[in-house]
Design an enzyme around this catalytic site. Sequence first.
Site, PDB file in Angstrom:
ATOM      1  N   PHE A  34       4.692  -0.796  -2.782  1.00 34.99           N
ATOM      2  CA  PHE A  34       4.215  -2.119  -2.499  1.00 34.99           C
ATOM      3  C   PHE A  34       5.230  -2.990  -3.294  1.00 34.99           C
ATOM      4  O   PHE A  34       5.495  -4.177  -2.799  1.00 34.99           O
ATOM      5  CB  PHE A  34       2.655  -2.225  -2.571  1.00 34.99           C
ATOM      6  CG  PHE A  34       1.900  -1.652  -1.995  1.00 34.99           C
ATOM      7  CD1 PHE A  34       1.617  -2.236  -0.465  1.00 34.99           C
ATOM      8  CD2 PHE A  34       1.276  -0.367  -2.364  1.00 34.99           C
ATOM      9  CE1 PHE A  34       0.995  -1.578   0.238  1.00 34.99           C
ATOM     10  CE2 PHE A  34       0.673   0.179  -1.237  1.00 34.99           C
ATOM     11  CZ  PHE A  34       0.351  -0.280  -0.085  1.00 34.99           C
ATOM     12  N   HIS A 118      -9.111   3.120  -1.981  1.00 38.23           N
ATOM     13  CA  HIS A 118      -8.946   2.162  -1.045  1.00 38.23           C
ATOM     14  C   HIS A 118      -9.008   2.408   0.387  1.00 38.23           C
ATOM     15  O   HIS A 118      -8.180   1.848   1.243  1.00 38.23           O
ATOM     16  CB  HIS A 118      -7.378   1.621  -1.193  1.00 38.23           C
ATOM     17  CG  HIS A 118      -7.213   0.663  -2.521  1.00 38.23           C
ATOM     18  ND1 HIS A 118      -6.039   0.379  -2.994  1.00 38.23           N
ATOM     19  CD2 HIS A 118      -8.152   0.279  -3.448  1.00 38.23           C
ATOM     20  CE1 HIS A 118      -6.257  -0.251  -4.149  1.00 38.23           C
ATOM     21  NE2 HIS A 118      -7.463  -0.177  -4.325  1.00 38.23           N
ATOM     22  N   CYS A 129     -18.995  -5.544  13.931  1.00 40.29           N
ATOM     23  CA  CYS A 129     -20.106  -4.486  14.169  1.00 40.29           C
ATOM     24  C   CYS A 129     -20.062  -3.079  13.355  1.00 40.29           C
ATOM     25  O   CYS A 129     -20.964  -2.504  13.125  1.00 40.29           O
ATOM     26  CB  CYS A 129     -20.325  -4.383  15.609  1.00 40.29           C
ATOM     27  SG  CYS A 129     -19.639  -3.292  16.714  1.00 40.29           S
TER      28      CYS A 129
END
Length: 240
Positions: A34, A118, A129
């Site tokens: 990242f 994660h 939902c």
Amino acid sequence: MNNLQKVADWLRSSKKTVVLTGAGMSTESGVPDFRSASGWWTKTDLQKVATVDALEFNYPLFHEFYSMRIRLLEKCAPHEGHHILAKWEKDGILHRIATQNVDGFHFQAGSKCVDELHGSIYTFRCHSCGQSASKESFLAKERCGHCQGYLRPNVVLFGEMLPEKAWQNALSNIQSADLVIVIGTSLEVYPVNQLPMMTKGKKVYINKEIASHASYFDCILEGKAKEVLIKLDELLSTNK
Ligand code: OAD
């Protein structure tokens, strides 16, 4: 004694060793991390793709980013370092892995005792939902069959809690470990970056670049995850 030999000795004598991995564990499989120069967050704005707001208010960009990562992972596989960790678990050298990675590579390599802090990018649900959904439905940008909500992978986004069970497992195992080996993470992201400091055991940091966190560790092995793990494994097998 050099640092590699020292860590091999600690691995041999430790009764409970836990490994904590980050994106640097998977770069040698071809998956970008990242925050390195070639990482996702140097090209893409984290806020626009990896947050709850991104999902709710900019779904097209959110969907594009995760679809791209899912398709990339289809072409990648665990490397020798992942396999070494799986072998260590089988041999009783390694007790548990806690990972920030959503790529599932530890499981694919054969590790069984893994906490995915994660989440996982391979299962999907409705953001509204919670009903589970298929990868195909997500990639086709379908809406939830039950409530028409947005579909999403079961990864943790910025602004969300970590999965409770995975967090509790990782925390208690790290607290009671004799040895914690942290591999391929910048330790920038809370709360996982707190975990290494919670152990009563020795702390080792294996990373390509060692920056600000070096002073927290008992030993540093600067280098690539796969290469360092291969060397450690060789030491463990030659000095049995
Ligand atoms: P980062 O990209 O922040 O850090 C990866 C670290 O691994 C860097 O310090 C690199 O130098 C190092 N590295 C890269 N390749 C390596 C290699 N082959 N061997 C050893 N080290 C290597 O990734 P993470 O720390 O995992 O969360 O990031 C933590 C979280 O931030 C991710 O799980 C993700 C991200 O935003 C979410 O999306 C919620």
